[in-house]
Scaffold this motif. Structure first.
Motif, PDB file in Angstrom:
ATOM      1  N   MET A 196       5.296  -6.859   5.029  1.00 39.34           N
ATOM      2  CA  MET A 196       4.005  -6.579   5.644  1.00 39.34           C
ATOM      3  C   MET A 196       2.937  -6.356   4.586  1.00 39.34           C
ATOM      4  O   MET A 196       1.767  -6.730   4.772  1.00 39.34           O
ATOM      5  CB  MET A 196       4.114  -5.351   6.551  1.00 39.34           C
ATOM      6  CG  MET A 196       4.975  -5.563   7.785  1.00 39.34           C
ATOM      7  SD  MET A 196       4.356  -6.888   8.860  1.00 39.34           S
ATOM      8  CE  MET A 196       2.796  -6.191   9.362  1.00 39.34           C
ATOM      9  N   ALA A 197       3.314  -5.766   3.459  1.00 36.71           N
ATOM     10  CA  ALA A 197       2.345  -5.577   2.385  1.00 36.71           C
ATOM     11  C   ALA A 197       1.905  -6.911   1.798  1.00 36.71           C
ATOM     12  O   ALA A 197       0.723  -7.116   1.478  1.00 36.71           O
ATOM     13  CB  ALA A 197       2.962  -4.690   1.301  1.00 36.71           C
ATOM     14  N   ILE A 198       2.853  -7.856   1.670  1.00 39.44           N
ATOM     15  CA  ILE A 198       2.496  -9.194   1.161  1.00 39.44           C
ATOM     16  C   ILE A 198       1.586  -9.921   2.152  1.00 39.44           C
ATOM     17  O   ILE A 198       0.596 -10.561   1.767  1.00 39.44           O
ATOM     18  CB  ILE A 198       3.775 -10.010   0.888  1.00 39.44           C
ATOM     19  CG1 ILE A 198       4.584  -9.350  -0.247  1.00 39.44           C
ATOM     20  CG2 ILE A 198       3.438 -11.439   0.505  1.00 39.44           C
ATOM     21  CD1 ILE A 198       5.928  -9.979  -0.478  1.00 39.44           C
ATOM     22  N   LEU A 199       1.886  -9.831   3.459  1.00 38.47           N
ATOM     23  CA  LEU A 199       1.062 -10.496   4.462  1.00 38.47           C
ATOM     24  C   LEU A 199      -0.348  -9.914   4.514  1.00 38.47           C
ATOM     25  O   LEU A 199      -1.327 -10.637   4.716  1.00 38.47           O
ATOM     26  CB  LEU A 199       1.723 -10.377   5.836  1.00 38.47           C
ATOM     27  CG  LEU A 199       3.018 -11.179   6.034  1.00 38.47           C
ATOM     28  CD1 LEU A 199       3.617 -10.885   7.405  1.00 38.47           C
ATOM     29  CD2 LEU A 199       2.743 -12.677   5.894  1.00 38.47           C
ATOM     30  N   SER A 200      -0.469  -8.618   4.329  1.00 33.24           N
ATOM     31  CA  SER A 200      -1.798  -8.009   4.348  1.00 33.24           C
ATOM     32  C   SER A 200      -2.642  -8.475   3.171  1.00 33.24           C
ATOM     33  O   SER A 200      -3.859  -8.628   3.287  1.00 33.24           O
ATOM     34  CB  SER A 200      -1.672  -6.487   4.340  1.00 33.24           C
ATOM     35  OG  SER A 200      -1.039  -6.051   3.144  1.00 33.24           O
ATOM     36  N   LYS A 201      -1.995  -8.715   2.009  1.00 34.21           N
ATOM     37  CA  LYS A 201      -2.727  -9.231   0.862  1.00 34.21           C
ATOM     38  C   LYS A 201      -3.155 -10.686   1.070  1.00 34.21           C
ATOM     39  O   LYS A 201      -4.231 -11.086   0.630  1.00 34.21           O
ATOM     40  CB  LYS A 201      -1.868  -9.120  -0.399  1.00 34.21           C
ATOM     41  CG  LYS A 201      -1.620  -7.695  -0.854  1.00 34.21           C
ATOM     42  CD  LYS A 201      -0.786  -7.660  -2.117  1.00 34.21           C
ATOM     43  CE  LYS A 201      -0.531  -6.225  -2.566  1.00 34.21           C
ATOM     44  NZ  LYS A 201       0.302  -6.170  -3.791  1.00 34.21           N
ATOM     45  N   LEU A 202      -2.312 -11.477   1.761  1.00 31.66           N
ATOM     46  CA  LEU A 202      -2.657 -12.885   1.984  1.00 31.66           C
ATOM     47  C   LEU A 202      -3.823 -13.036   2.951  1.00 31.66           C
ATOM     48  O   LEU A 202      -4.662 -13.921   2.813  1.00 31.66           O
ATOM     49  CB  LEU A 202      -1.436 -13.642   2.517  1.00 31.66           C
ATOM     50  CG  LEU A 202      -0.254 -13.795   1.548  1.00 31.66           C
ATOM     51  CD1 LEU A 202       0.923 -14.471   2.249  1.00 31.66           C
ATOM     52  CD2 LEU A 202      -0.661 -14.593   0.320  1.00 31.66           C
ATOM     53  N   GLY A 203      -3.930 -12.209   3.949  1.00 31.57           N
ATOM     54  CA  GLY A 203      -4.994 -12.330   4.924  1.00 31.57           C
ATOM     55  C   GLY A 203      -6.271 -11.623   4.553  1.00 31.57           C
ATOM     56  O   GLY A 203      -7.237 -11.636   5.330  1.00 31.57           O
ATOM     57  N   ARG A 204      -6.336 -11.017   3.376  1.00 32.19           N
ATOM     58  CA  ARG A 204      -7.518 -10.291   2.958  1.00 32.19           C
ATOM     59  C   ARG A 204      -8.554 -11.251   2.393  1.00 32.19           C
ATOM     60  O   ARG A 204      -8.212 -12.207   1.688  1.00 32.19           O
ATOM     61  CB  ARG A 204      -7.135  -9.254   1.906  1.00 32.19           C
ATOM     62  CG  ARG A 204      -8.248  -8.269   1.562  1.00 32.19           C
ATOM     63  CD  ARG A 204      -7.761  -7.326   0.480  1.00 32.19           C
ATOM     64  NE  ARG A 204      -6.535  -6.643   0.900  1.00 32.19           N
ATOM     65  CZ  ARG A 204      -5.783  -5.922   0.072  1.00 32.19           C
ATOM     66  NH1 ARG A 204      -6.122  -5.854  -1.214  1.00 32.19           N
ATOM     67  NH2 ARG A 204      -4.715  -5.315   0.515  1.00 32.19           N
ATOM     68  N   GLU A 205      -9.855 -11.017   2.712  1.00 34.81           N
ATOM     69  CA  GLU A 205     -10.932 -11.853   2.191  1.00 34.81           C
ATOM     70  C   GLU A 205     -11.176 -11.547   0.724  1.00 34.81           C
ATOM     71  O   GLU A 205     -10.965 -10.418   0.280  1.00 34.81           O
ATOM     72  CB  GLU A 205     -12.221 -11.600   2.992  1.00 34.81           C
ATOM     73  CG  GLU A 205     -12.124 -12.021   4.446  1.00 34.81           C
ATOM     74  CD  GLU A 205     -13.421 -11.786   5.160  1.00 34.81           C
ATOM     75  OE1 GLU A 205     -14.349 -11.266   4.515  1.00 34.81           O
ATOM     76  OE2 GLU A 205     -13.502 -12.120   6.353  1.00 34.81           O
ATOM     77  N   PRO A 206     -11.652 -12.553  -0.057  1.00 29.60           N
ATOM     78  CA  PRO A 206     -11.903 -12.303  -1.487  1.00 29.60           C
ATOM     79  C   PRO A 206     -13.039 -11.310  -1.680  1.00 29.60           C
ATOM     80  O   PRO A 206     -14.019 -11.305  -0.922  1.00 29.60           O
ATOM     81  CB  PRO A 206     -12.255 -13.684  -2.043  1.00 29.60           C
ATOM     82  CG  PRO A 206     -12.734 -14.454  -0.863  1.00 29.60           C
ATOM     83  CD  PRO A 206     -11.952 -13.945   0.312  1.00 29.60           C
ATOM     84  N   GLU A 207     -12.906 -10.464  -2.699  1.00 29.12           N
ATOM     85  CA  GLU A 207     -13.931  -9.479  -2.987  1.00 29.12           C
ATOM     86  C   GLU A 207     -15.139 -10.159  -3.604  1.00 29.12           C
ATOM     87  O   GLU A 207     -15.007 -11.014  -4.474  1.00 29.12           O
ATOM     88  CB  GLU A 207     -13.381  -8.407  -3.944  1.00 29.12           C
ATOM     89  CG  GLU A 207     -12.229  -7.609  -3.340  1.00 29.12           C
ATOM     90  CD  GLU A 207     -11.726  -6.562  -4.301  1.00 29.12           C
ATOM     91  OE1 GLU A 207     -12.255  -6.526  -5.434  1.00 29.12           O
ATOM     92  OE2 GLU A 207     -10.825  -5.799  -3.928  1.00 29.12           O
TER      93      GLU A 207
END
Length: 312
Positions: free
Chosen positions: A258-269
């Motif tokens: 779940m931590a990996i999936l949350s990083k993949l769906g995050r928009e670029p800063e």
């Protein structure tokens, strides 16, 4: 019925309960302990463990109480008191006996000459203050000549002669001499193989130098891999890599995924001055297209290209 009669009756009851075993129990009344050297009855042990342990403990307590009432008993306000004998069980040591501290050079000389050591007291009597003061340390009696208000000066002394400074330098020289003698005694004890002596300052200094050399090695670009080795230099111990266990619980594996999936769906800063739709850096693109000349030069070049006639 007085206390003595009550104790006698109770002792008779305890003597009536006699614990009989193949090997007599070993009782140490001094430590209030009972040791059962008999082997474990495997059949009774496996049949009912709790009952077997309770019976073994009961036999030991009955034997200990019977032994206590056989000792001399006196009455007191808190009740009867039994006078315990000295313990007979030799307890093991947690650490080995310390080795004898080696003699210093002066102690060896005094022992050979038969000189007895007389320890000085930490306090000494001050006639002027009429009180006991410390012999050494802060405001000690050994600094009396440094702070006294009147000091005689030799007739042939120099003009800038300072008697307080002279006494202070002599005291510091004695302290330095004692420290050097102590270091020699410690080094001599280390050579003799005694482990009770503390580590000499030279060994401590060597450890500090090794630590400094290791830090300097790691500060280079190659992390000390291609540096020239010194004579007798030990190999540096690297940092061990830490690997996750191959078998983890389902909850831990789920949380990792779940931590990996949350990083993949995050928009670029992005910066505050730039919105999410502005992916292209306009200023950087203009500077690259105009080769650093700016937007005005780029516009002039575009207009000049439009004014030219194209040959067919």
């Amino acid at each position: 019925m007085d206390v003595s009669e009550i104790l006698a009756e109770h002792a008779a009851k305890q003597q009536a309960v006699v614990v009989e075993k193949e090997i007599p129990l070993e009782v140490d009344a001094g430590f209030l302990t009972v040791t059962d050297p008999n082997p474990i009855d495997e059949e009774s042990y496996k049949a009912d463990l709790e009952d077997y342990l309770m019976s073994t403990a009961r036999d030991g307590v009955q034997t200990l109480i019977a032994t206590l009432f056989s000792l001399p008993i006196t009455s007191s306000q808190d009740g009867p008191l039994a006078q315990l004998p000295p313990p007979t069980t030799q307890l093991p040591r947690a650490k080995p006996l310390p080795k004898p501290k080696p003699l210093t050079k002066w102690e060896q000389f005094a022992k050979a000459k038969g000189i007895s050591h007389r320890k000085k007291e930490k306090k000494t009597w001050d006639e002027e203050k009429q009180e006991w003061v410390d012999r050494w340390g802060w405001k000690g009696a050994n600094k009396k000549e440094e702070v006294q208000w009147l000091t005689p000066i030799p007739a042939n002394a120099d003009v800038d002669f300072d008697p307080a400074k002279k006494v202070r330098d002599e005291r510091k020289a004695r302290v330095e001499k004692n420290q050097k003698q102590q270091e020699k005694n410690v080094a001599r004890a280390q050579q003799s193989g005694s482990t009770s002596a503390p580590a000499p300052p030279t060994a401590q200094r060597k450890r500090e130098i090794d630590r400094t050399v290791a830090t300097t090695r790691m500060s280079t670009a190659s992390m000390g891999r291609f540096d020239r080795k010194l004579d007798g230099e030990k190999k540096l111990k690297g940092i061990k890599r830490k690997f996750d266990p191959t078998e983890v619980s389902s909850q831990a594996e789920q949380s990792q995924n779940m931590a990996i999936l949350s990083k993949l769906g995050r928009e670029p800063e992005t910066k505050k001055s730039r919105t999410s739709s502005e992916v292209l850096n306009v200023r950087k693109a203009v500077r690259f297209a105009s080769k650093g000349k700016g937007s005005a030069a780029l516009a002039r070049d575009a207009n000049s290209k439009k004014g030219k006639k194209v040959k067919r």
